[in-house]
Design a protein around this motif. Structure first.
Motif, mmCIF file in Angstrom:
data_model
loop_
_atom_site.group_PDB
_atom_site.id
_atom_site.type_symbol
_atom_site.label_atom_id
_atom_site.label_comp_id
_atom_site.label_asym_id
_atom_site.label_seq_id
_atom_site.Cartn_x
_atom_site.Cartn_y
_atom_site.Cartn_z
ATOM 1 N N LEU A 1 1.374 12.791 18.323
ATOM 2 C CA LEU A 1 1.874 12.568 19.188
ATOM 3 C C LEU A 1 0.198 12.760 20.107
ATOM 4 C CD1 LEU A 1 4.737 14.257 20.681
ATOM 5 C CD2 LEU A 1 4.508 11.685 20.572
ATOM 6 N N TYR A 2 -1.065 13.421 19.523
ATOM 7 C CA TYR A 2 -2.326 14.138 20.085
ATOM 8 C C TYR A 2 -3.408 13.379 19.482
ATOM 9 C CZ TYR A 2 1.626 18.058 20.722
ATOM 10 O OH TYR A 2 2.523 18.569 22.081
ATOM 11 N N GLN A 3 -3.341 12.392 18.948
ATOM 12 C CA GLN A 3 -4.616 10.959 18.620
ATOM 13 C C GLN A 3 -3.616 10.134 18.132
ATOM 14 O OE1 GLN A 3 -4.437 14.588 16.938
ATOM 15 N NE2 GLN A 3 -2.355 13.499 15.578
ATOM 16 N N ASP A 4 -4.572 8.960 18.330
ATOM 17 C CA ASP A 4 -4.163 7.473 17.824
ATOM 18 C C ASP A 4 -3.471 7.080 16.379
ATOM 19 O OD1 ASP A 4 -4.875 6.598 20.424
ATOM 20 O OD2 ASP A 4 -6.882 5.816 19.258
ATOM 21 N N TRP A 5 -2.305 6.631 16.378
ATOM 22 C CA TRP A 5 -1.213 6.791 15.475
ATOM 23 C C TRP A 5 -2.347 6.924 14.029
ATOM 24 C CZ3 TRP A 5 -0.821 3.583 10.849
ATOM 25 C CH2 TRP A 5 0.362 3.398 10.015
ATOM 26 N N GLY A 6 -3.343 5.694 13.923
ATOM 27 C CA GLY A 6 -4.241 5.692 12.110
ATOM 28 C C GLY A 6 -4.941 7.141 12.172
ATOM 29 N N TYR B 1 0.691 -1.220 0.035
ATOM 30 C CA TYR B 1 -0.120 0.363 -0.389
ATOM 31 C C TYR B 1 0.814 1.423 0.391
ATOM 32 C CZ TYR B 1 -3.889 -3.348 0.549
ATOM 33 O OH TYR B 1 -4.839 -4.088 0.491
ATOM 34 N N ASP B 2 0.079 2.407 -0.577
ATOM 35 C CA ASP B 2 1.254 3.731 -0.292
ATOM 36 C C ASP B 2 1.413 3.401 1.518
ATOM 37 O OD1 ASP B 2 1.149 4.004 -3.504
ATOM 38 O OD2 ASP B 2 -0.818 5.073 -3.053
ATOM 39 N N PRO B 3 2.967 4.268 1.651
ATOM 40 C CA PRO B 3 3.319 4.771 2.802
ATOM 41 C C PRO B 3 2.627 6.045 3.164
ATOM 42 C CG PRO B 3 4.573 5.924 1.230
ATOM 43 C CD PRO B 3 3.548 5.431 -0.160
ATOM 44 N N ALA B 4 2.347 5.777 4.506
ATOM 45 C CA ALA B 4 1.657 6.525 5.589
ATOM 46 C C ALA B 4 2.338 7.700 5.024
ATOM 47 C CB ALA B 4 1.657 5.853 7.042
ATOM 48 N N GLU B 5 2.046 8.545 5.535
ATOM 49 C CA GLU B 5 2.147 10.466 5.869
ATOM 50 C C GLU B 5 3.779 10.300 6.897
ATOM 51 O OE1 GLU B 5 -1.488 10.994 4.323
ATOM 52 O OE2 GLU B 5 -0.740 9.569 5.713
ATOM 53 N N PRO B 6 5.133 11.284 6.328
ATOM 54 C CA PRO B 6 5.557 11.183 7.622
ATOM 55 C C PRO B 6 5.246 11.757 8.266
ATOM 56 C CG PRO B 6 6.443 12.027 5.620
ATOM 57 C CD PRO B 6 4.801 11.121 5.194
ATOM 58 N N GLN C 1 -3.049 8.117 3.514
ATOM 59 C CA GLN C 1 -2.259 7.912 2.457
ATOM 60 C C GLN C 1 -2.244 6.380 2.117
ATOM 61 O OE1 GLN C 1 0.473 9.598 0.906
ATOM 62 N NE2 GLN C 1 0.066 11.718 0.872
ATOM 63 N N ASN C 2 -2.209 5.307 3.271
ATOM 64 C CA ASN C 2 -1.910 4.074 3.673
ATOM 65 C C ASN C 2 -3.043 3.382 3.296
ATOM 66 O OD1 ASN C 2 -2.533 4.979 5.841
ATOM 67 N ND2 ASN C 2 -1.198 3.354 7.425
ATOM 68 N N ALA D 1 5.544 -0.120 7.341
ATOM 69 C CA ALA D 1 5.832 -0.093 6.264
ATOM 70 C C ALA D 1 4.995 -1.022 5.026
ATOM 71 C CB ALA D 1 7.039 -0.020 5.830
ATOM 72 N N GLY D 2 4.613 -0.518 4.358
ATOM 73 C CA GLY D 2 3.151 -0.868 2.937
ATOM 74 C C GLY D 2 2.118 -1.908 3.407
ATOM 75 N N VAL D 3 1.282 -1.887 4.670
ATOM 76 C CA VAL D 3 0.609 -2.069 5.225
ATOM 77 C C VAL D 3 -0.648 -0.973 5.287
ATOM 78 C CG1 VAL D 3 -0.748 -2.906 7.499
ATOM 79 C CG2 VAL D 3 1.099 -3.217 7.063
ATOM 80 N N GLY D 4 -2.207 -1.711 4.461
ATOM 81 C CA GLY D 4 -3.754 -0.914 4.806
ATOM 82 C C GLY D 4 -3.605 -1.013 5.570
ATOM 83 N N ASN D 5 -4.447 0.159 5.718
ATOM 84 C CA ASN D 5 -5.142 0.803 7.450
ATOM 85 C C ASN D 5 -6.359 1.618 7.615
ATOM 86 O OD1 ASN D 5 -4.864 3.068 10.237
ATOM 87 N ND2 ASN D 5 -4.511 0.683 10.665
ATOM 88 N N LYS D 6 -7.266 1.609 6.456
ATOM 89 C CA LYS D 6 -8.500 1.881 6.372
ATOM 90 C C LYS D 6 -9.096 1.067 5.120
ATOM 91 C CE LYS D 6 -6.484 5.453 8.185
ATOM 92 N NZ LYS D 6 -4.821 5.111 7.448
ATOM 93 N N THR D 7 -10.445 1.568 4.716
ATOM 94 C CA THR D 7 -10.527 1.647 3.406
ATOM 95 C C THR D 7 -10.779 2.398 2.638
ATOM 96 O OG1 THR D 7 -12.174 0.017 4.412
ATOM 97 C CG2 THR D 7 -12.918 0.943 2.264
#
Length: 538
Positions: free
Chosen positions: A137-142, A126-131, A147-148, A192-198
């Motif tokens: 820090l102020y919300q969950d990683w997702g 999957y497209d890489p997550a944004e840098p 982009q992922n 890296a490379g993992v898709g996280n949402k639809t």
């Protein structure tokens, strides 16, 4: 006959197929410009024309992205997915391009890389997550990445995803700390490379999402952040985490949706700091929706409705609440096997001007109504009042709510914190049947304040009332409210602590024990009620 009329007649005889090709011969004087003008873009950009197979095996996302790019280059258009199973990694949405998922079309999220691997299905990623940025820090990683996703768009406008097809998040991660569910592998979201949402959208405008279904949507079926003029209609979402998160959005209409989210929230307005600044979610209507958390994954969509004991799936404003919530209207919705309605502001912002009406609830696993003003204050210093001043929760009207069979351990909870009261709340025409049967020791329960905790009903443990637990509130009115425990309960129906100017009108509740426990409160009136005689506490 004039020459131009004769030429026009000849053009009509040719029909649309030969029109552009014959224009130069028919109208020599206008040949070059007319020929150019009469080469139309395709009516539909069929993904098969660009190489997609829909055969359940081939990775079709490169062909799909070519079709989207062709439509965008033509100034816009509709990308058409015929019936078939399209295995895909990231699909990149574009402005002025509509996606139409026909009946029998399924877009399948390709398998993500497993822990320790660098590629997933057929060597794809999957497209890489944004840098990373300072405010991650102020919300969950997702919440910080879009982009992922299986389908994503950033900074685009005037587009839609429509049609009766299905988005199946088969290869998406549902969170790094979750056990394997339903036979699906555990993908680590941050890898890296993992898709996280639809569907992930950020900073978009004029968006329509209509008629399709989502199965197993990943961490979020839809994460929509900073999206304005957003229409979500007639979606069916059957998923393993949040159904839809509407974060920092303005002018939103959610209607006619069915959401089964057994392990998390169903429809969830939020206002995180994911954009790097405080932005409220405002002008939102949620109407005619069904939210559940009691069905096994996939059984809402296939119509088998296999029951399981979980109980997520509610409608909740929060927990991310940096920017606040303004002008929210929720109406004509059904909750089944879920937690109840939750309105929360704990990160220093406001939550105000909320109306909730015509709600039916059944088999509620926590409490029907949860209003929480807290002081978690998860946000950066120096951004307005963030992390220095507690927010506000005020002007909330809830009417015509019917709740059948809710848990006994706590009643509805409306709680501010010391020095920061919830204000101006009206509850009208409410019926709650709860399980009752509390142990004698529950009468002495005194929930901790826990100002900084993640806001959930369970944080309070057992409450000293089975109907409503009201704490740190100024100006509240309950009229035509009935509390009906199915088994005798030693607790009062209403417990008040630090409540000032409260009216209880036409309230029905058991009178043994006394229905009201009034503590450290003032200006409390009880009128025309079966629960207690008329009284006034100055």
């Amino acid at each position: 006959m004039r020459p131009f009329d004769s030429a026009r007649r000849d053009l009509l005889k040719l029909g649309s197929a030969g029109l552009a090709a014959s224009a130069a011969a028919v109208l020599p004087a206008f040949a070059a410009p007319l020929h150019k003008a009469m080469v139309p873009a395709p009516l539909l950009f069929d993904v098969r024309v660009y190489g997609a197979t829909g055969d359940s095996k081939t990775v079709d996302s490169p062909a799909i992205n070519k079709a989207i790019e062709a439509a965008a280059a033509a100034g816009g258009g509709t990308v058409f997915f015929p019936a078939g199973n399209y295995v895909s990694f990231s699909i990149r949405l574009k402005s002025h391009v509509d996606l139409y998922l026909s009946q029998g079309c399924t877009i399948i999220a390709a398998e993500s890389p497993l822990p320790g691997q660098t590629t997933g299905y057929m060597g794809g990623v999957y497209d890489p997550a944004e840098p990373k940025v300072a405010w991650d820090l102020y919300q969950d990683w997702g919440h910080n990445h879009w982009q992922n996703s299986l389908l994503w768009g950033d900074g685009i406008s005037d587009f839609s995803i429509t049609g009766p097809g299905l988005l199946w998040g088969k290869g998406l991660s549902f969170g790094a700390d979750r056990a394997v569910r339903g036979g699906y592998p555990k993908y680590v979201a941050e890898q890296a490379g993992v898709g996280n949402k639809t569907i992930g959208l950020r900073n978009c405008r004029n968006v329509v999402l209509r008629d399709f279904s989502i199965l197993k949507g990943g961490h979020f079926g839809m994460l929509l952040t900073g999206v304005d003029n957003l229409t979500i209609d007639n979606l069916k979402i059957d998923t393993d985490r949040d159904g839809m998160d509407i974060d920092c959005c303005k002018n939103v209409r959610v209607s006619n949706c069915f959401v089964n989210a057994p392990w998390d929230d169903g429809i969830c307005p939020k206002s995180s700091f994911a954009l790097g600044y405080n932005r409220p979610t405002q002008n939102v209507t949620i109407a005619n929706c069904y939210v559940s958390g009691c069905w096994q994954l996939g059984t809402l969509l296939d119509g088998t409705y296999k029951r399981q004991a979980t109980g997520g799936g509610r409608i909740k404003c929060g927990t991310e609440s940096n920017g606040g919530f303004i002008n929210i209207a929720i109406s004509n919705c059904v909750f089944e096997g879920t937690q109840g309605l939750a309105l929360e502001t704990v990160d220093g912002a406001l939550l105000e001007d909320i109306t909730v009406s015509n709600i039916t609830m059944r088999d509620i696993t926590s409490c029907p109504i949860f209003l929480r003003l807290g002081a978690r204050l998860r946000g950066p210093k120096g951004t307005g009042d963030q992390s220095t001043v507690v927010g506000t929760l005020r002007r909330v009207l809830i009417s015509n709510l019917n709740c059948y069979k809710t848990a006994a351990r706590f009643g509805s909870i409306l709680s501010g914190i010391p020095g920061y009261a919830i204000e101006d709340v009206k509850l009208d025409n409410i019926y709650v049947q709860n399980a009752g049967g509390g142990a004698p020791s529950t009468v002495d329960a005194r929930p901790a304040e826990d100002e900084t905790k993640y806001p959930e009903p369970g944080m309070f443990g057992i409450t000293p009332s089975h109907g409503f637990y009201l704490r740190h509130i100024n100006r509240i009115e309950l009229s035509h409210v009935e509390i009906h425990p199915t088994a005798p309960d030693p607790r009062p129906s209403f417990y008040l602590e630090d409540v000032h100017r409260a009216d209880f009108v036409a309230v029905t509740a058991p009178t043994t024990p006394p229905a009201f426990s009034i503590n450290n409160s003032s200006d409390v009136r009880i009128l025309l009620s079966r629960a207690a005689p008329d009284s006034f506490t100055p």
